[in-house]
Design an enzyme around this catalytic site. Structure first.
Site, PDB file in Angstrom:
ATOM      1  N   LEU A   1       0.859  -1.308   0.022  1.00 56.54           N
ATOM      2  CA  LEU A   1      -0.040   0.024   0.063  1.00 56.54           C
ATOM      3  C   LEU A   1       0.876   1.251   0.259  1.00 56.54           C
ATOM      4  O   LEU A   1       0.558   2.164  -0.788  1.00 56.54           O
ATOM      5  CB  LEU A   1      -0.926  -0.009   1.326  1.00 56.54           C
TER       6      LEU A   1
ATOM      7  N   ASP B   1      11.788   4.100  11.259  1.00 59.23           N
ATOM      8  CA  ASP B   1      11.147   3.269  12.326  1.00 59.23           C
ATOM      9  C   ASP B   1      10.058   4.065  13.218  1.00 59.23           C
ATOM     10  O   ASP B   1      10.685   4.955  13.972  1.00 59.23           O
ATOM     11  CB  ASP B   1      12.238   2.524  13.262  1.00 59.23           C
TER      12      ASP B   1
ATOM     13  N   TYR C   1       2.499  -3.839  11.346  1.00 55.66           N
ATOM     14  CA  TYR C   1       2.704  -5.240  11.591  1.00 55.66           C
ATOM     15  C   TYR C   1       1.800  -6.259  11.274  1.00 55.66           C
ATOM     16  O   TYR C   1       0.674  -5.999  12.092  1.00 55.66           O
ATOM     17  CB  TYR C   1       3.256  -5.486  13.181  1.00 55.66           C
ATOM     18  N   THR C   2       1.870  -6.639  10.204  1.00 56.82           N
ATOM     19  CA  THR C   2       0.732  -7.524   9.454  1.00 56.82           C
ATOM     20  C   THR C   2       0.736  -8.955   9.542  1.00 56.82           C
ATOM     21  O   THR C   2       0.226  -9.576   8.825  1.00 56.82           O
ATOM     22  CB  THR C   2       0.570  -6.846   7.944  1.00 56.82           C
TER      23      THR C   2
ATOM     24  N   TYR D   1      -3.498  -9.153  16.558  1.00 58.39           N
ATOM     25  CA  TYR D   1      -3.362  -8.403  15.425  1.00 58.39           C
ATOM     26  C   TYR D   1      -4.281  -7.393  15.608  1.00 58.39           C
ATOM     27  O   TYR D   1      -4.092  -6.163  15.520  1.00 58.39           O
ATOM     28  CB  TYR D   1      -3.355  -9.047  14.159  1.00 58.39           C
TER      29      TYR D   1
END
Length: 295
Positions: A13, A37, A62-63, A127
Site C-alpha cells: 500500500l 522506524d 505489523y501485518t 493483531y
C-alpha cells in the site's frame, strides 16, 4: 503545496500511495522502515525535522496476523505505539495524519450487514487488538486533524497477496480447495491509495474520524479465486469450496468482515467501486509484474 510524508513506503500500500500522489503532482516523500522506524521517538523526530510534512499517511504496520498471536508486544509496538508517536509529532508540528487500519478490529461473528464506521470494535486476535490500540491513539491525540482509514483483503501489483497466490497455483495445480465460509471485500491497494489521496486534503478541514476504504460488494475467498481464474481465461470450475476448518490458523479469521462506506458520501467524496471491476483492471498488471520478477 502540501508536503506529504508516507511511512511504510516499501510495502504494497505504501508503494501505491507514493505512486498515486506523485502521479497527481504532489510533493511526496516515501520512507521505508530503513529510513523511518515509527517505534523509535528519535527516528520519528528526525523524519519530521528533515521533511517538515503537512500531511502524514501511515502505511507502516505489523501485518503478520498469525505471528502476532505469539509476538503481541512487537505487534503492539508497531501498530499501537508507532501511530501514537506519529500522532504526537503531528500535533507538535501542526501536521495532519491519515492512519491505515483494518477490519480485524471487529469480531466478524454473527453478522450479515456491513459494519458502519461507528460500530463498536471487538477484536478477537492479537493483531486486531494492536491495530485498535493504534486507532485510539491517533484519534485521541488528533481528534480533529486525523482520519483512521480501515481496509481489508488487500491485494496489489507488489508484494504477496491471495490474488498472486491464486495466479501462481493456477499454473501449477489442476484443482484448488478454497475457503467459502469467510465473507469480505477484495480490495486493490491502488484503489485504497486513491482513496487516501482523495481524503487527505479534507482531513482537518471538515473531515475526520473513521472511514472504510474497501471495495464495494462482497465475496468469499472461494468467490475471489473463481473470479481470478475467470479473469485470466482459466476454468473457474477448477476451484472447489471448502471450510475454514480445513485451514486451521493460529489467529481467528472474521467470518464476516464487510464494511460500510457511508462516511465517504458525508465527506462529499465518491464511494469505492465494485471489487470485480477493480480486479479485472488489476489482473493484467499483476501478471505482468509477476512475469517480470520471474525473468
Amino acid at each position: 503545496m502540501t508536503r506529504w510524508l508516507v511511512t511504510g513506503a516499501g510495502g504494497m500500500l505504501g508503494r501505491d500511495t507514493v505512486a498515486e500522489l506523485a502521479r497527481r503532482g504532489a510533493d511526496v516523500t516515501g520512507l521505508g522502515r530503513a529510513d523511518l522506524d515509527i517505534t523509535h521517538p528519535e527516528s520519528v523526530a528526525h523524519a519530521f525535522a528533515a521533511h517538515r510534512p503537512d500531511l502524514v499517511v501511515n502505511c507502516a504496520a505489523y501485518t503478520a496476523v498469525d505471528d502476532a498471536e505469539t509476538d503481541e508486544p512487537r505487534a503492539l509496538a508497531v501498530n499501537g505505539e508507532g501511530p501514537r508517536l506519529l500522532a504526537r509529532a503531528c500535533a507538535e508540528h501542526g501536521a495532519r495524519l491519515l492512519h491505515v487500519s483494518t477490519d480485524y478490529v471487529f469480531d466478524g461473528a454473527a453478522r450479515t450487514a456491513p459494519y458502519p464506521e461507528d460500530h463498536p470494535p471487538a477484536p478477537r486476535s492479537a493483531y486486531g487488538r494492536t491495530k485498535l490500540a493504534g486507532e485510539r491513539a491517533v484519534l485521541t491525540a488528533l481528534p480533529d486533524a486525523s482520519a483512521v482509514v480501515r481496509t481489508a483483503w488487500l491485494y496489489g501489483v507488489h508484494g504477496t497477496s491471495f490474488v498472486r497466490t491464486m495466479l501462481d497455483l493456477e499454473a501449477r495445480r489442476d484443482t484448488l480447495d478454497v475457503v467459502d465460509d469467510q465473507r469480505g471485500q477484495p480490495t486493490w491497494s491502488a484503489d485504497v491509495a486513491a482513496r487516501l489521496a482523495d481524503l487527505g486534503p479534507h482531513v482537518g478541514r471538515g473531515a475526520h474520524g473513521v472511514f472504510h476504504a474497501t471495495a464495494a460488494g462482497e465475496a468469499t475467498w472461494y468467490d475471489l479465486a473463481r473470479e481470478v481464474f475467470r479473469g485470466i481465461g482459466a476454468d473457474p470450475g477448477r476451484v472447489r469450496p471448502t471450510t475454514s476448518d480445513a485451514f486451521r490458523r493460529p489467529a481467528p479469521r472474521p467470518a464476516y468482515s464487510v464494511l460500510a462506506h457511508g462516511r465517504w458520501r458525508e465527506a462529499g467524496l465518491p464511494p469505492p467501486r465494485d471489487w470485480r471491476t477493480a480486479l479485472l483492471e488489476a489482473l493484467p498488471l499483476i501478471r505482468e509484474e509477476t512475469r517480470g520478477e520471474a525473468a
